[in-house]
Design an enzyme around this catalytic site. Structure first.
Site, PDB file in Angstrom:
ATOM      1  N   HIS A 144      -6.295  -6.362  -1.414  1.00 39.57           N
ATOM      2  CA  HIS A 144      -5.177  -5.462  -1.105  1.00 39.57           C
ATOM      3  C   HIS A 144      -3.990  -6.250  -0.546  1.00 39.57           C
ATOM      4  O   HIS A 144      -4.081  -6.862   0.506  1.00 39.57           O
ATOM      5  CB  HIS A 144      -5.672  -4.417  -0.106  1.00 39.57           C
ATOM      6  CG  HIS A 144      -4.855  -3.161  -0.075  1.00 39.57           C
ATOM      7  ND1 HIS A 144      -4.415  -2.498  -1.201  1.00 39.57           N
ATOM      8  CD2 HIS A 144      -4.403  -2.422   0.976  1.00 39.57           C
ATOM      9  CE1 HIS A 144      -3.737  -1.413  -0.854  1.00 39.57           C
ATOM     10  NE2 HIS A 144      -3.706  -1.342   0.460  1.00 39.57           N
ATOM     11  N   ASP A 204      -8.419  -5.514  -5.793  1.00 39.24           N
ATOM     12  CA  ASP A 204      -8.047  -4.373  -4.956  1.00 39.24           C
ATOM     13  C   ASP A 204      -8.358  -3.058  -5.659  1.00 39.24           C
ATOM     14  O   ASP A 204      -7.865  -2.801  -6.751  1.00 39.24           O
ATOM     15  CB  ASP A 204      -6.543  -4.459  -4.655  1.00 39.24           C
ATOM     16  CG  ASP A 204      -6.059  -3.319  -3.787  1.00 39.24           C
ATOM     17  OD1 ASP A 204      -6.905  -2.619  -3.182  1.00 39.24           O
ATOM     18  OD2 ASP A 204      -4.830  -3.139  -3.707  1.00 39.24           O
ATOM     19  N   SER A 237       0.837  -1.182   0.000  1.00 42.73           N
ATOM     20  CA  SER A 237       0.000   0.000   0.000  1.00 42.73           C
ATOM     21  C   SER A 237       0.889   1.256   0.000  1.00 42.73           C
ATOM     22  O   SER A 237       1.825   1.328  -0.802  1.00 42.73           O
ATOM     23  CB  SER A 237      -0.910  -0.055   1.227  1.00 42.73           C
ATOM     24  OG  SER A 237      -2.004   0.793   1.071  1.00 42.73           O
TER      25      SER A 237
END
Lengths: 497, 497
Positions: free
Chosen positions: A456, A431, A179
């Site tokens: 994710h 995601d 991320s």
């Protein structure tokens, strides 16, 4: 559409859960559950040591020479001084122990890479607060919360480790992150290739800036996930906004809504309703991010494939408003009350110091300007255009700073990054962040790995019996690349001597 | 040896003339002559336009959103919108018009590269003062004087040019710089490879930091140059220090010295004598840097091969002290009074605002920590060890800042830069800075070009009938590389479309 809506929705989107951090609205519930969760207990069992390094508060200026303690964790059970490596987690916006325990991939590959694991906490998060409890007081104290300062911390830390840990000096270091941490890993390799031989950037939306990708791509992916979750699921959610709007016209309607959704605090005005809708949007976004194939507790304790479970309650968009919203409540309960312990749902934004939240909100107002928008057609949300001016004004109100939307692209190159080497960009196709990620190879050594069944950064999670084949393949490709980098490092070391 | 000596010598070495800037001691004389010099007159004839861009004072922090005007010059007489290029001079520590007029190479190759020339002024120099005349007031105002901020200025400027000059958008930009500007050019390519396709780093001592090269290498090269200048020349200079010391024991000796050297202000105490010796050292250093093969006026109006001329007066180290120092005076006159207009020699450090001097002195106390030392054996100077602690204390006294000697290596990679591409490192073997430069190829695209008969970035100077073959060869190699970068850029552009 009034100002508050936009502000809330933007904040909601800019601070989606998962690795970006626990959204404020969920804070109250999640903090209650946190310490009791099984993930957390597994966590403590992981064997690492906790360390601190003195870092300059300002690497890029000399007038203040103040330092602060940056926390980092080391796990060296599998580390070999001979031919080993260092896997360095470029910490993102949260407590590093949480990331340490949710990045099982590093633990799983430590043995075969003879790797020391290092987890470095990002400044202004967890315990690594440059000005202690004054760190978020005002923009002057927040001034040193930037990606550049964080990368400099990482560089200084690695040099320190190489200097002080016998055997570490002549070992290759690989940056790993997910991320925002994945963006940092990629950027770290770009800016400090002398310090890390390569980077695994998982679910890193490095192109979710400026006009590099369409601003609607994020919410379109969320919507696709709910379409995939069950028949009429996304349509039901799309219908819910108007149902809420209709109920919100009267005081009686607001009271009914508050009770039907079991809200901890009753809705009393239009602003509350906007907050409710922002909170609902956040919930769907978070579900899309953590749509994992097995029961787990990342943001919340959740069943396997939670969107499928949620969508079981959202099959019919054409029922009465009351029925539709009662169905929405059932769906919400999957996310907020899987453990069955919540007594009510809390949509209020707390202003208590969830440091992660404060820090990311500031970052989202300065460097990390990711344009988001919805049109209600290609996605299941109410239409919201991206309005930089309004966004900037809101940031100024909240933090006394103005965003610099072009800066990240100037600094890190936008789409023009082909001169760099040794970066893996992995993305799960479920995601929502994948739309801003690198999903096609750029060169032989800037490679994209896509995981069709992945949410994710699923690849960074610990191996699991229910892992889909696609993530197993992704992980094995990632290890293959990392082994190649390590081999190349040792080959060039031998050449030198 | 007392503290003042060390301070002065260090300052003298850390602020050697040439492209680094005009040393304080020379300021008084040189400023008188400057406007009358023929170089300066040629300068004005060069056809460029002057522009300004608003830059953030702090690219790396958001709490202050202040901007300042950065100056830059554009010359586009030879620029072609079709298939052209941009040569971007990464301005260093001085007025940009001076560098513009002393970088004839760019003007000489503009035609064949169809190039627009851009000369960007470095913040805190020339007219580009972030806080106007308060810029040097204290460390708070100086806080934004770093190489990182300067590189960010360059990046923002180039993006601005590409956006605003029709035809510039899809053209390759090449960074060019000399001395500190050469370091900036190299670092710019390393950190912003998405913005410049390559860099020509002339006489850039990027390795003159930490322990990357021996601290004595600089003064050894100066000494070699004087050895080469004539028989007994370096020995004569080596003998001069003791001669000065002996004269300095008495008031009569000091008076004699002051008169023999025609000093504007008489020497009265030990500190003055240290200042004299530092000033002499600076003079020999500067001569080594500007030992060009033709008459020119870079720092001072000078004859061709000035060291040879100087050494004609320094043939005998064994004469009496008085005779020796009278010979030194003759030598000094070559440097300080070639035009015959100086009425006396001025060794005093002025505290008037030579901005370049102030700025570099601050940079040399913060990021640009270049260790220098002498031992009096391998060089012709009095022995001085490199003493970081003492240096740091002096910096703190002067600027209220402390040096961070490891930072530049952490930031820019030290000797571990092989993952970068497209940088030419050129060095003149006569140039004292070559010892800290890259003088051997690192990879196929990180190439070193050495110029046996070259002093400080001779290759960047305008072509001249007296140019040695070696510099002609260097320049043609440089152009060959640049043409290759430009071809590669256009080839990859065609592939994209």
């Amino acid at each position: 559409m009034g100002r508050p809506t936009v502000l809330l929705l933007l904040l909601a989107i800019l601070t989606p859960g998962a690795a970006f951090h626990v959204p404020p609205a969920m804070k109250a519930l999640s903090s209650l559950r946190w310490s009791a969760s099984s993930t957390f207990r597994r966590t403590v069992a992981k064997n690492y040591s906790v360390h601190y390094i003195q870092q300059k508060v300002d690497h890029f200026g000399f007038s203040a020479d103040k330092t602060f303690k940056q926390r980092y964790l080391i796990a060296d059970a599998y580390w070999k001084k001979n031919g080993g490596s260092v896997l360095f987690y470029t910490g993102n916006e949260g407590d590093i122990t949480w990331f340490c325990n949710n990045t099982g991939f590093m633990w799983d590959v430590a043995d075969q890479l003879k790797a020391m694991l290092v987890f470095a906490e990002h400044r202004y998060y967890g315990e690594s607060l440059p000005f202690g409890n004054k760190s978020f007081r005002d923009s002057r104290h927040l001034n040193f919360l930037t990606s550049e300062q964080a990368l400099a911390d990482f560089a200084v830390l690695i040099k320190h480790l190489k200097k002080t840990i016998p055997g570490a000096k002549n070992q290759p270091v690989i940056a790993i992150g997910g991320s925002y941490g994945g963006m940092l890993a990629a950027w770290f390799r770009m800016k400090y290739p002398h310090i890390v031989v390569g980077a695994l950037a998982a679910s890193a939306p490095i192109w979710h800036f400026g006009n590099l990708v369409p601003c609607g791509v994020f919410m379109e992916t969320v919507t696709k996930d709910f379409k995939r979750g069950g028949p009429n699921c996304s349509e039901t959610i799309r219908s819910s906004w108007d149902a809420i709007n209709r109920f919100s016209r009267t005081g009686a309607g607001l009271r009914w809504l508050s009770e039907a959704l079991d809200l901890c605090t009753a809705l009393t005005n239009a602003q509350d309703v906007q907050r409710l809708k922002a909170w609902l949007s956040e919930t769907w976004i978070n579900l899309a991010m953590v749509d994992y194939p097995y029961e787990c507790d990342f943001l919340q304790p959740l069943p396997a494939w939670p969107i499928k479970v949620v969508c079981q309650y959202l099959k019919n968009p054409s029922v009465s408003d009351a029925q539709l919203l009662q169905n929405i409540f059932q769906a919400l309960n999957v996310y907020y009350n899987y453990s069955g312990q919540a007594s009510c749902l809390n949509i209020s934004e707390t202003t208590t110091s969830n440091l992660g939240t404060q820090g990311w909100s500031y970052q989202a107002c300065t460097e990390m300007i990711m344009p988001f928008c919805t049109n209600g057609i290609d996605d299941m949300f109410e239409p919201h255009a991206w309005n930089l001016r309004e966004f900037s004004d809101d940031c100024f109100k909240q933090w006394s700073v103005r965003p610099r939307p072009a800066w990240i692209i100037t600094m890190y190159g936008g789409k023009n990054i082909s001169s760099h080497t040794n970066i893996i960009f992995s993305n799960g196709e479920l995601d929502p962040w994948s739309g801003g990620g690198v999903t096609k190879d750029i060169t032989d050594t800037l490679v994209a790995i896509t995981i069709p069944d992945g949410a994710h950064h699923l690849d960074l999670r610990a191996r699991n019996a229910f892992d889909p084949t696609t993530v197993l393949l992704a992980r094995s490709l990632e290890v293959k690349h990392m082994k190649q980098w390590i081999r190349n490092f040792y080959a060039s070391l031998r050449k030198k001597h």
